[in-house]
Design a protein around this motif. Structure first.
Motif, PDB file in Angstrom:
ATOM      1  N   ALA A   1      -1.339   9.145  12.028  1.00 37.42           N
ATOM      2  CA  ALA A   1      -2.514   8.907  11.185  1.00 37.42           C
ATOM      3  C   ALA A   1      -2.934   7.445  11.195  1.00 37.42           C
ATOM      4  O   ALA A   1      -4.113   7.127  10.989  1.00 37.42           O
ATOM      5  CB  ALA A   1      -2.233   9.358   9.751  1.00 37.42           C
ATOM      6  N   LEU A   2      -1.986   6.554  11.455  1.00 39.82           N
ATOM      7  CA  LEU A   2      -2.280   5.118  11.502  1.00 39.82           C
ATOM      8  C   LEU A   2      -2.855   4.679  12.845  1.00 39.82           C
ATOM      9  O   LEU A   2      -3.331   3.547  12.977  1.00 39.82           O
ATOM     10  CB  LEU A   2      -1.006   4.315  11.210  1.00 39.82           C
ATOM     11  CG  LEU A   2      -0.353   4.531   9.836  1.00 39.82           C
ATOM     12  CD1 LEU A   2       0.947   3.749   9.743  1.00 39.82           C
ATOM     13  CD2 LEU A   2      -1.297   4.142   8.710  1.00 39.82           C
ATOM     14  N   ALA A   3      -2.810   5.547  13.861  1.00 44.48           N
ATOM     15  CA  ALA A   3      -3.275   5.199  15.207  1.00 44.48           C
ATOM     16  C   ALA A   3      -4.781   4.919  15.200  1.00 44.48           C
ATOM     17  O   ALA A   3      -5.552   5.638  14.576  1.00 44.48           O
ATOM     18  CB  ALA A   3      -2.952   6.319  16.183  1.00 44.48           C
TER      19      ALA A   3
ATOM     20  N   ALA B   1      -2.604   8.719   5.092  1.00 43.00           N
ATOM     21  CA  ALA B   1      -1.938   7.432   5.296  1.00 43.00           C
ATOM     22  C   ALA B   1      -2.996   6.363   5.521  1.00 43.00           C
ATOM     23  O   ALA B   1      -3.810   6.486   6.446  1.00 43.00           O
ATOM     24  CB  ALA B   1      -0.985   7.494   6.481  1.00 43.00           C
ATOM     25  N   ASN B   2      -2.993   5.351   4.667  1.00 41.45           N
ATOM     26  CA  ASN B   2      -4.007   4.292   4.718  1.00 41.45           C
ATOM     27  C   ASN B   2      -5.416   4.860   4.828  1.00 41.45           C
ATOM     28  O   ASN B   2      -6.263   4.359   5.572  1.00 41.45           O
ATOM     29  CB  ASN B   2      -3.725   3.330   5.879  1.00 41.45           C
ATOM     30  CG  ASN B   2      -2.589   2.375   5.580  1.00 41.45           C
ATOM     31  OD1 ASN B   2      -2.025   2.376   4.494  1.00 41.45           O
ATOM     32  ND2 ASN B   2      -2.232   1.544   6.553  1.00 41.45           N
TER      33      ASN B   2
ATOM     34  N   GLU C   1       4.280  -1.513   3.886  1.00 36.94           N
ATOM     35  CA  GLU C   1       3.018  -1.679   3.172  1.00 36.94           C
ATOM     36  C   GLU C   1       2.096  -0.476   3.308  1.00 36.94           C
ATOM     37  O   GLU C   1       1.034  -0.431   2.680  1.00 36.94           O
ATOM     38  CB  GLU C   1       2.281  -2.933   3.690  1.00 36.94           C
ATOM     39  CG  GLU C   1       3.092  -4.219   3.598  1.00 36.94           C
ATOM     40  CD  GLU C   1       3.560  -4.508   2.181  1.00 36.94           C
ATOM     41  OE1 GLU C   1       2.787  -4.262   1.238  1.00 36.94           O
ATOM     42  OE2 GLU C   1       4.710  -4.957   2.014  1.00 36.94           O
ATOM     43  N   THR C   2       2.470   0.496   4.109  1.00 39.93           N
ATOM     44  CA  THR C   2       1.628   1.667   4.315  1.00 39.93           C
ATOM     45  C   THR C   2       1.454   2.433   3.006  1.00 39.93           C
ATOM     46  O   THR C   2       2.419   2.686   2.285  1.00 39.93           O
ATOM     47  CB  THR C   2       2.254   2.602   5.369  1.00 39.93           C
ATOM     48  OG1 THR C   2       2.388   1.873   6.596  1.00 39.93           O
ATOM     49  CG2 THR C   2       1.380   3.822   5.615  1.00 39.93           C
ATOM     50  N   GLN C   3       0.197   2.790   2.713  1.00 40.36           N
ATOM     51  CA  GLN C   3      -0.120   3.558   1.520  1.00 40.36           C
ATOM     52  C   GLN C   3      -0.283   5.035   1.900  1.00 40.36           C
ATOM     53  O   GLN C   3      -1.011   5.358   2.846  1.00 40.36           O
ATOM     54  CB  GLN C   3      -1.401   3.045   0.867  1.00 40.36           C
ATOM     55  CG  GLN C   3      -1.317   1.596   0.406  1.00 40.36           C
ATOM     56  CD  GLN C   3      -0.314   1.406  -0.707  1.00 40.36           C
ATOM     57  OE1 GLN C   3      -0.464   1.960  -1.803  1.00 40.36           O
ATOM     58  NE2 GLN C   3       0.723   0.602  -0.454  1.00 40.36           N
ATOM     59  N   VAL C   4       0.380   5.908   1.174  1.00 48.53           N
ATOM     60  CA  VAL C   4       0.349   7.330   1.522  1.00 48.53           C
ATOM     61  C   VAL C   4       0.042   8.188   0.297  1.00 48.53           C
ATOM     62  O   VAL C   4       0.207   7.755  -0.842  1.00 48.53           O
ATOM     63  CB  VAL C   4       1.691   7.799   2.135  1.00 48.53           C
ATOM     64  CG1 VAL C   4       2.005   7.066   3.420  1.00 48.53           C
ATOM     65  CG2 VAL C   4       2.831   7.665   1.133  1.00 48.53           C
ATOM     66  N   THR C   5      -0.388   9.401   0.581  1.00 48.60           N
ATOM     67  CA  THR C   5      -0.520  10.439  -0.431  1.00 48.60           C
ATOM     68  C   THR C   5       0.288  11.646   0.012  1.00 48.60           C
ATOM     69  O   THR C   5       0.144  12.100   1.154  1.00 48.60           O
ATOM     70  CB  THR C   5      -1.989  10.862  -0.627  1.00 48.60           C
ATOM     71  OG1 THR C   5      -2.755   9.738  -1.043  1.00 48.60           O
ATOM     72  CG2 THR C   5      -2.107  11.962  -1.678  1.00 48.60           C
TER      73      THR C   5
ATOM     74  N   HIS D   1       9.386  15.547  10.343  1.00 47.12           N
ATOM     75  CA  HIS D   1       8.011  15.461  10.843  1.00 47.12           C
ATOM     76  C   HIS D   1       7.203  14.361  10.163  1.00 47.12           C
ATOM     77  O   HIS D   1       6.194  13.905  10.708  1.00 47.12           O
ATOM     78  CB  HIS D   1       7.295  16.791  10.619  1.00 47.12           C
ATOM     79  CG  HIS D   1       7.945  17.959  11.292  1.00 47.12           C
ATOM     80  ND1 HIS D   1       8.666  18.914  10.605  1.00 47.12           N
ATOM     81  CD2 HIS D   1       8.003  18.326  12.597  1.00 47.12           C
ATOM     82  CE1 HIS D   1       9.117  19.818  11.453  1.00 47.12           C
ATOM     83  NE2 HIS D   1       8.747  19.491  12.665  1.00 47.12           N
ATOM     84  N   GLU D   2       7.623  13.973   8.989  1.00 43.26           N
ATOM     85  CA  GLU D   2       6.894  12.965   8.221  1.00 43.26           C
ATOM     86  C   GLU D   2       6.627  11.690   9.025  1.00 43.26           C
ATOM     87  O   GLU D   2       5.530  11.126   8.969  1.00 43.26           O
ATOM     88  CB  GLU D   2       7.692  12.640   6.964  1.00 43.26           C
ATOM     89  CG  GLU D   2       7.149  11.516   6.121  1.00 43.26           C
ATOM     90  CD  GLU D   2       8.081  11.194   4.967  1.00 43.26           C
ATOM     91  OE1 GLU D   2       7.955  10.089   4.426  1.00 43.26           O
ATOM     92  OE2 GLU D   2       8.919  12.045   4.603  1.00 43.26           O
ATOM     93  N   LEU D   3       7.632  11.221   9.766  1.00 43.03           N
ATOM     94  CA  LEU D   3       7.468   9.958  10.494  1.00 43.03           C
ATOM     95  C   LEU D   3       6.347  10.037  11.530  1.00 43.03           C
ATOM     96  O   LEU D   3       5.423   9.211  11.502  1.00 43.03           O
ATOM     97  CB  LEU D   3       8.787   9.543  11.143  1.00 43.03           C
ATOM     98  CG  LEU D   3       9.918   9.129  10.196  1.00 43.03           C
ATOM     99  CD1 LEU D   3      11.184   8.790  10.980  1.00 43.03           C
ATOM    100  CD2 LEU D   3       9.516   7.940   9.332  1.00 43.03           C
ATOM    101  N   PRO D   4       6.375  10.989  12.488  1.00 45.53           N
ATOM    102  CA  PRO D   4       5.268  11.032  13.444  1.00 45.53           C
ATOM    103  C   PRO D   4       3.931  11.365  12.797  1.00 45.53           C
ATOM    104  O   PRO D   4       2.881  10.897  13.280  1.00 45.53           O
ATOM    105  CB  PRO D   4       5.689  12.111  14.448  1.00 45.53           C
ATOM    106  CG  PRO D   4       6.759  12.890  13.779  1.00 45.53           C
ATOM    107  CD  PRO D   4       7.444  11.941  12.847  1.00 45.53           C
TER     108      PRO D   4
END
Length: 430
Positions: free
Chosen positions: A248-250, A389-390, A42-46, A240-243
């Motif tokens: 950013a969601l932290a 991210a979000n 459900e995470t929204q990204v650009t 690198h995309e995953l971390p």
């Protein structure tokens, strides 16, 4: 074998679209997409295009209408039955059914989401917004389109015989590199050149040349479509995309410090063996390893993607030793700006110390340096990264400050949280 020069001379894009398939992408993208589909759907990204080589005026070189045609064509693509069968039934990294049925059902119904394209001066602003599993699959095809349209803009000014000579010289260069690599004992090397390739046809030719010229030393390609058609291994793990997105969601600094390890815990739950490769440099290799949980030391190896590769490899060796692991049993994958001389140097330096492997990218699939006037086909540094991210900005620090990205205030915060001190700047080749 395809006569690339004649194809370029005669080309009509509907016969030779730049991106021919949704699996004309890097294998690690599909692995990561499945992980995101499972853990953060459900995470929204650009995602946004970033041209680090500002001296290349992409908007002056590339016609906007042609760019839109190519991007619209990508949005029309879906998995073919043969591609779906290959993903569902093939063995990857020794594992059958790498891709789960629920993920495959989703992927089989996927069309990539809309894009936003706008000219800003002599550059293009190209962004993609939406759910993470969908938007992330734009990265590789978007880069491939921009890189090849730039190549086509240069090639369009050339005559038929010029093109024949250019490709003959380019092929000779690749083959001479392959001959030089044959001299390296126990070499392990793969094609990582999709994202900044000269063209699809050229990458496909390079893979075939590596197959014939290097034999078993050539371990595969990151490109799924070429891996399927040429019957070689699809190679790739994570990026690198995953971390960047997890961080950013932290919600606070403590969660931020933990985010890179949360990524690998999710990966650990899903994969084993040679897919357990750490990419430690997103927020600084040394700090990442110093604070890593003990279970990560048991992973198969690391990938080195920024900074001084010898320093990063030695840092990993020292870390494994400190955790009671035998570095000679670990794999180190070098993948940043490689060419033959650096591959030879690193292989010689670390032979016997680790299992050294090489992911050879742009200077395999896009090395036409010096072959046309004004060096107009020289490779350049173009990336497409998650920038939000979000609603929160993403940050990448890297082991090379010239590759850092994100708002300066957030870069400063991340450096504090991850304990990143002074860094040695390295020239960004590609």
């Amino acid at each position: 074998m395809v006569d690339i020069a004649s194809r370029v001379w005669n080309h009509k894009w509907k016969i030779d679209p730049i991106v021919r398939s949704l699996i004309d992408t890097d294998f690690y993208k599909l692995l990561m997409c499945q992980s995101v589909f499972r853990n953060k759907p459900e995470t929204q990204v650009t995602f946004s295009l970033i041209n680090r080589s500002k001296h290349i005026p992409l908007a002056d070189l590339i016609d906007e209408g042609e760019l839109r045609e190519q991007l619209d064509h990508i949005r029309s693509l879906s998995l073919s039955r043969g591609e779906s069968t290959w993903l569902r039934g093939n063995t990857f990294y020794g594992k059958r059914q790498m891709f789960r049925p629920d993920f495959m059902e989703w992927f089989e119904g996927l069309r990539l989401p809309p894009y936003h394209l706008e000219r800003k001066g002599d550059q293009y602003e190209l962004t993609f917004e939406g759910s993470w599993p969908e938007v992330m699959l734009w990265e590789i095809p978007a880069l491939a389109v921009l890189m090849e349209l730039r190549s086509r803009a240069v090639l369009d000014r050339m005559g038929r015989f010029e093109l024949q000579v250019l490709y003959a010289r380019g092929m000779t260069r690749v083959w001479e590199k392959i001959e030089a690599l044959r001299e390296i004992p126990d070499l392990s090397i793969a094609d990582f050149g999709t994202r900044r390739r000269h063209s699809f046809l050229w990458q496909d030719w390079c893979v075939q040349a590596m197959q014939e010229g290097l034999g078993d030393a050539f371990t595969g390609t990151s490109n799924c479509k070429i891996a399927m058609s040429r019957e070689v291994e699809a190679i790739g793990t994570n990026a690198h995309e995953l971390p960047m997105v997890y961080a950013a969601l932290a919600k606070d600094d403590a969660a931020l410090a933990q985010a890179p390890y949360d990524v690998l815990q999710d990966w650990h739950d899903e994969h084993e063996g040679n897919l357990r490769i750490i990419l430690p440099d997103t927020y600084g290799t040394k700090g990442f390893l110093d604070n890593a949980p003990d279970w990560l030391a048991g992973w198969t190896g690391i990938r080195v993607d920024s900074g001084d590769p010898a320093v990063a490899a030695q840092t990993a060796i020292d870390w494994w030793k400190s955790r009671g692991e035998d570095p000679s049993e670990k794999r180190v994958i070098f993948s940043d700006g490689l060419d033959v001389a650096k591959i030879k140097e690193l292989h010689q330096q670390f032979a016997g110390k680790v299992k050294a492997s090489f992911g050879w990218g742009t200077l395999l699939t896009n090395d036409f340096r010096g072959l046309v006037p004004d060096d107009a086909l020289a490779p350049f540094s173009l990336v497409c990264k998650a920038v939000e991210a979000n609603g929160s900005p993403t940050v990448k620090l890297s082991d090379n400050p010239n590759k850092a990205m994100g708002p300066q205030s957030e870069i400063d915060r991340y450096k504090r949280v991850f304990g990143v001190g002074d860094q040695a700047a390295q020239k960004v080749i590609v």
